[in-house]
Scaffold this motif. Structure first.
Motif, short mmCIF file in Angstrom:
data_model
loop_
_atom_site.label_atom_id
_atom_site.label_comp_id
_atom_site.label_asym_id
_atom_site.label_seq_id
_atom_site.Cartn_x
_atom_site.Cartn_y
_atom_site.Cartn_z
N VAL A 3 0.85 -1.19 0.00
CA VAL A 3 0.00 0.00 0.00
C VAL A 3 0.89 1.24 0.00
CG1 VAL A 3 -1.73 1.31 1.28
CG2 VAL A 3 -1.85 -1.19 1.20
N THR A 5 0.95 5.29 0.55
CA THR A 5 0.21 6.40 1.16
C THR A 5 0.89 7.71 0.81
OG1 THR A 5 -0.46 4.98 3.01
CG2 THR A 5 -0.63 7.36 3.32
N GLN A 6 0.17 8.57 0.14
CA GLN A 6 0.73 9.86 -0.27
C GLN A 6 0.26 10.96 0.68
OE1 GLN A 6 0.06 9.02 -4.94
NE2 GLN A 6 1.16 10.92 -4.48
N SER A 7 1.18 11.88 0.95
CA SER A 7 0.84 13.02 1.80
C SER A 7 1.58 14.27 1.32
CB SER A 7 1.18 12.72 3.26
OG SER A 7 2.57 12.50 3.40
N CYS A 23 5.56 9.93 -0.57
CA CYS A 23 4.96 8.64 -0.90
C CYS A 23 5.58 7.62 0.05
CB CYS A 23 5.23 8.28 -2.35
SG CYS A 23 4.65 6.64 -2.87
N ARG A 24 4.77 7.04 0.91
CA ARG A 24 5.26 6.08 1.89
C ARG A 24 4.66 4.71 1.61
NH1 ARG A 24 5.93 8.03 7.89
NH2 ARG A 24 7.69 8.98 6.78
N SER A 26 3.97 0.57 2.52
CA SER A 26 3.68 -0.28 3.69
C SER A 26 4.78 -1.30 3.93
CB SER A 26 2.33 -0.98 3.51
OG SER A 26 2.36 -1.79 2.35
N GLY A 100 -0.47 5.19 -5.27
CA GLY A 100 -0.88 5.96 -4.11
C GLY A 100 -2.18 6.69 -4.39
N GLY A 101 -2.76 7.27 -3.36
CA GLY A 101 -4.05 7.94 -3.49
C GLY A 101 -3.97 9.31 -4.15
N THR A 103 -1.66 13.27 -4.57
CA THR A 103 -1.54 14.58 -3.92
C THR A 103 -1.95 15.63 -4.93
OG1 THR A 103 0.21 13.99 -2.35
CG2 THR A 103 0.05 16.30 -3.00
#
Lengths: 108, 128
Positions: A3, A5-7, A23-24, A26, A100-101, A103
């Motif tokens: 997975v 996860t973008q922030s 971008c991190r 899992s 990722g989702g 940004t």
């Protein structure tokens, strides 16, 4: 499945500002298999970076990528008006691609 | 400059089968892999599956039971079929070319996997 996860979800900046997108993963991702895309409304995604830090053909050098393991970063050194868009990271591992989702970089 | 042109039915009823085709207008068909990726309205990207030049396929486990991807290398085309669609399958569907390697700045061959060319996208709506 890995997975990504973008922030942050949204980044509000002005032209000329520096943008730092995260971008991190899992679990650990080989940097060879980490890519970034830019998508503008109504358009298909466009490849920006591959191998975490290699720019795709025609991508200006204000875009740079870095990172390894589980943490990757896309940096836009000075935002131009055409850079306001949504950015996605993507990885390949275990015969599966994941994104990722995203940004969204918006004009402040 | 490779271009991917995609076509297929845009409106389906629940339980029907989605069918899309993507044509490659130039360049080698056999040197790359070919994927389908979708994006529900206002949401992110989801990889559906791929086919390579030896017609080996690989599917997203979450869709595997309903997906079939085939190719006709003589026509430089590949196709997606997704069965038993529901409203959750409403999305823009993209075809894309997958690159599986690159050469770094020192000329070293490195394995990779990314999508360097995309089709224009096709909105498929599932509604009764």
């Amino acid at each position: 499945e890995i997975v990504l996860t973008q922030s942050p979800g949204t980044l509000s900046l002005s032209p000329g500002d520096r943008a730092t997108l995260s971008c991190r993963a899992s679990q650990s991702v080989s940097s060879n298999y980490l890519a970034w895309y830019q998508q503008k409304p109504g358009q298909a995604p466009r490849l920006l970076m591959y191998g975490a830090s290699s720019r795709a053909t025609g991508i200006p050098d204000r875009f740079s990528g870095s990172g390894s393991g589980t943490d990757f970063t896309l940096t836009i050194s000075r935002l131009e008006p055409e850079d306001f868009a949504v950015y996605y990271c993507q990885q390949y591992g275990g015969s599966v691609f994941t994104f990722g989702g995203g940004t969204k970089v918006e004009i402040k | 400059q490779v271009q991917l042109q995609q076509w297929g039915a845009g409106l389906l009823r629940p339980s029907e089968t989605l069918s899309l085709t993507c044509g490659v207008n130039s360049g080698s068909f056999n040197s790359y892999s070919w994927s389908w990726i979708r994006q529900p309205p206002g949401k992110g990207l989801e990889w559906i599956g791929e086919i390579n030049h030896t017609e080996n396929t690989n599917y997203n486990p979450s869709l595997k039971s309903r997906v079939s991807i085939s190719a006709d290398s003589s026509k430089k085309q590949f196709s997606l079929r997704l069965s038993s669609v529901t409203a959750a399958d409403t999305a823009v569907y993209y075809c894309a070319r997958g690159r599986t390697y690159y050469f770094d700045s020192s000329g070293h061959f490195l394995r990779s996997y990314y999508f360097d060319s995309w089709g224009q996208g096709a909105l498929v709506t599932v509604s009764s």
